[in-house]
Motif scaffolding. Structure first.
Motif, PDB file in Angstrom:
ATOM      1  N   ARG A  19      21.717 -38.228  88.576  1.00  0.00           N
ATOM      2  CA  ARG A  19      20.770 -38.812  89.519  1.00  0.00           C
ATOM      3  C   ARG A  19      21.538 -39.320  90.725  1.00  0.00           C
ATOM      4  NH1 ARG A  19      17.484 -44.482  89.361  1.00  0.00           N
ATOM      5  NH2 ARG A  19      15.533 -43.806  90.318  1.00  0.00           N
ATOM      6  N   LEU A  20      21.234 -38.733  91.864  1.00  0.00           N
ATOM      7  CA  LEU A  20      21.868 -39.136  93.109  1.00  0.00           C
ATOM      8  C   LEU A  20      21.016 -40.190  93.817  1.00  0.00           C
ATOM      9  CD1 LEU A  20      22.985 -35.692  94.558  1.00  0.00           C
ATOM     10  CD2 LEU A  20      24.122 -37.142  92.855  1.00  0.00           C
ATOM     11  N   SER A  21      21.689 -41.111  94.483  1.00  0.00           N
ATOM     12  CA  SER A  21      21.015 -42.134  95.288  1.00  0.00           C
ATOM     13  C   SER A  21      21.500 -42.035  96.723  1.00  0.00           C
ATOM     14  CB  SER A  21      21.317 -43.533  94.747  1.00  0.00           C
ATOM     15  OG  SER A  21      20.848 -43.694  93.444  1.00  0.00           O
ATOM     16  N   CYS A  22      20.654 -42.430  97.614  1.00  0.00           N
ATOM     17  CA  CYS A  22      20.940 -42.343  99.038  1.00  0.00           C
ATOM     18  C   CYS A  22      20.354 -43.596  99.682  1.00  0.00           C
ATOM     19  CB  CYS A  22      20.290 -41.067  99.561  1.00  0.00           C
ATOM     20  SG  CYS A  22      20.276 -40.884 101.321  1.00  0.00           S
ATOM     21  N   ARG A  28      15.562 -48.824 108.704  1.00  0.00           N
ATOM     22  CA  ARG A  28      14.580 -48.741 107.635  1.00  0.00           C
ATOM     23  C   ARG A  28      14.120 -47.298 107.519  1.00  0.00           C
ATOM     24  NH1 ARG A  28      14.687 -52.350 104.054  1.00  0.00           N
ATOM     25  NH2 ARG A  28      12.650 -51.542 103.409  1.00  0.00           N
ATOM     26  N   LEU A  29      14.133 -46.750 106.293  1.00  0.00           N
ATOM     27  CA  LEU A  29      13.787 -45.339 106.155  1.00  0.00           C
ATOM     28  C   LEU A  29      12.292 -45.112 105.973  1.00  0.00           C
ATOM     29  CD1 LEU A  29      13.169 -44.911 102.936  1.00  0.00           C
ATOM     30  CD2 LEU A  29      15.616 -44.631 102.760  1.00  0.00           C
ATOM     31  N   ASN A  30      11.494 -46.185 106.004  1.00  0.00           N
ATOM     32  CA  ASN A  30      10.047 -46.066 105.816  1.00  0.00           C
ATOM     33  C   ASN A  30       9.417 -44.995 106.711  1.00  0.00           C
ATOM     34  OD1 ASN A  30      11.135 -48.719 105.406  1.00  0.00           O
ATOM     35  ND2 ASN A  30       9.069 -49.411 104.969  1.00  0.00           N
ATOM     36  N   TYR A  31       9.911 -44.910 107.953  1.00  0.00           N
ATOM     37  CA  TYR A  31       9.237 -44.087 108.943  1.00  0.00           C
ATOM     38  C   TYR A  31       9.751 -42.654 108.992  1.00  0.00           C
ATOM     39  CZ  TYR A  31       8.262 -48.860 110.324  1.00  0.00           C
ATOM     40  OH  TYR A  31       7.897 -50.173 110.311  1.00  0.00           O
ATOM     41  N   TYR A  32      10.714 -42.350 108.154  1.00  0.00           N
ATOM     42  CA  TYR A  32      11.372 -41.060 108.254  1.00  0.00           C
ATOM     43  C   TYR A  32      11.111 -40.188 107.032  1.00  0.00           C
ATOM     44  CZ  TYR A  32      14.087 -43.261 111.948  1.00  0.00           C
ATOM     45  OH  TYR A  32      14.473 -43.901 113.092  1.00  0.00           O
ATOM     46  N   SER A  71      12.525 -38.473  95.142  1.00  0.00           N
ATOM     47  CA  SER A  71      11.621 -39.618  95.200  1.00  0.00           C
ATOM     48  C   SER A  71      12.185 -40.634  96.180  1.00  0.00           C
ATOM     49  CB  SER A  71      11.431 -40.245  93.811  1.00  0.00           C
ATOM     50  OG  SER A  71      12.665 -40.707  93.306  1.00  0.00           O
ATOM     51  N   ARG A  72      11.341 -41.578  96.560  1.00  0.00           N
ATOM     52  CA  ARG A  72      11.802 -42.603  97.497  1.00  0.00           C
ATOM     53  C   ARG A  72      11.253 -43.955  97.088  1.00  0.00           C
ATOM     54  NH1 ARG A  72      10.109 -40.566 103.107  1.00  0.00           N
ATOM     55  NH2 ARG A  72      10.826 -42.605 103.818  1.00  0.00           N
ATOM     56  N   ASP A  73      12.037 -44.983  97.368  1.00  0.00           N
ATOM     57  CA  ASP A  73      11.609 -46.366  97.170  1.00  0.00           C
ATOM     58  C   ASP A  73      11.856 -47.079  98.489  1.00  0.00           C
ATOM     59  OD1 ASP A  73      11.338 -49.071  96.564  1.00  0.00           O
ATOM     60  OD2 ASP A  73      12.043 -48.803  94.517  1.00  0.00           O
ATOM     61  N   ASN A  74      10.821 -47.173  99.287  1.00  0.00           N
ATOM     62  CA  ASN A  74      10.981 -47.752 100.621  1.00  0.00           C
ATOM     63  C   ASN A  74      11.405 -49.222 100.547  1.00  0.00           C
ATOM     64  OD1 ASN A  74      10.332 -45.355 101.907  1.00  0.00           O
ATOM     65  ND2 ASN A  74       8.157 -45.870 102.071  1.00  0.00           N
ATOM     66  N   ASN A  77      14.902 -49.173 100.315  1.00  0.00           N
ATOM     67  CA  ASN A  77      15.536 -48.377 101.386  1.00  0.00           C
ATOM     68  C   ASN A  77      16.371 -47.239 100.805  1.00  0.00           C
ATOM     69  OD1 ASN A  77      15.176 -48.536 104.170  1.00  0.00           O
ATOM     70  ND2 ASN A  77      17.256 -49.297 104.515  1.00  0.00           N
ATOM     71  N   THR A  78      15.854 -46.618  99.744  1.00  0.00           N
ATOM     72  CA  THR A  78      16.634 -45.653  98.972  1.00  0.00           C
ATOM     73  C   THR A  78      15.811 -44.411  98.655  1.00  0.00           C
ATOM     74  OG1 THR A  78      17.902 -47.462  97.962  1.00  0.00           O
ATOM     75  CG2 THR A  78      17.968 -45.324  96.853  1.00  0.00           C
ATOM     76  N   VAL A  79      16.482 -43.281  98.678  1.00  0.00           N
ATOM     77  CA  VAL A  79      15.909 -42.010  98.230  1.00  0.00           C
ATOM     78  C   VAL A  79      16.764 -41.506  97.070  1.00  0.00           C
ATOM     79  CG1 VAL A  79      15.394 -39.637  98.890  1.00  0.00           C
ATOM     80  CG2 VAL A  79      14.989 -41.482 100.506  1.00  0.00           C
ATOM     81  N   TYR A  80      16.114 -40.877  96.109  1.00  0.00           N
ATOM     82  CA  TYR A  80      16.798 -40.395  94.915  1.00  0.00           C
ATOM     83  C   TYR A  80      16.635 -38.889  94.777  1.00  0.00           C
ATOM     84  CZ  TYR A  80      16.358 -45.353  93.748  1.00  0.00           C
ATOM     85  OH  TYR A  80      16.402 -46.721  93.782  1.00  0.00           O
ATOM     86  N   LEU A  81      17.564 -38.292  94.056  1.00  0.00           N
ATOM     87  CA  LEU A  81      17.446 -36.892  93.670  1.00  0.00           C
ATOM     88  C   LEU A  81      17.825 -36.796  92.198  1.00  0.00           C
ATOM     89  CD1 LEU A  81      16.755 -34.054  94.791  1.00  0.00           C
ATOM     90  CD2 LEU A  81      19.230 -33.670  94.957  1.00  0.00           C
TER      91      LEU A  81
END
Length: 126
Positions: A19-22, A28-32, A71-74, A77-81
């Motif tokens: 599981r990768l995290s970013c 803030r990655l909410n808007y992207y 997936s993302r958890d705004n 501020n993180t996205v996962y793979l």
């Protein structure tokens, strides 16, 4: 300075999972819309998965469809793979980036992405 910090890579056996995290740094990655890319030695960077900011829809390249989940958890501020059923051909450096032109991803156009991190190495080998 805005960029991503990727983590979670390592050595996995064929058929295994990682599981990768970013984590977004400096914005803030909410808007992207966010994409995951990978680059194997001697190969071009490949866009493998994306998640939209507008509706949460997802995109997967054929090479990872059915095995990887983005997936993302705004709030964090993180996205996962999540990568399952790993294959030796999944070996690469994995990067995430933000799409600066679209909020909904239907295909991965590398030139639309920025805020690249340093990447995290994934090696699949027995």
């Amino acid at each position: 300075q805005v960029h991503f910090v990727e983590s979670g890579g390592g050595l996995a056996q064929p058929g295994g999972s990682l599981r990768l995290s970013c984590i977004a740094s400096g914005f803030r990655l909410n808007y992207y819309a966010i994409g995951w890319f990978r680059q194997a030695p001697g190969k071009e960077r490949e866009g493998i998965s994306g998640i939209s900011s507008s509706d949460g829809s997802t995109y997967y390249a054929d090479s990872v469809k059915g095995r990887f989940t983005i997936s993302r958890d705004n709030a964090l501020n993180t996205v996962y793979l999540q990568m399952n059923s790993l294959k030796p051909e999944d070996t690469a450096v994995y990067y995430c980036a933000a799409n600066l032109m679209r909020t909904r991803i239907t295909e991965m156009r590398t030139h639309e992405f920025d805020y690249w991190g340093q990447g995290t190495q994934v090696t699949v080998s027995s």
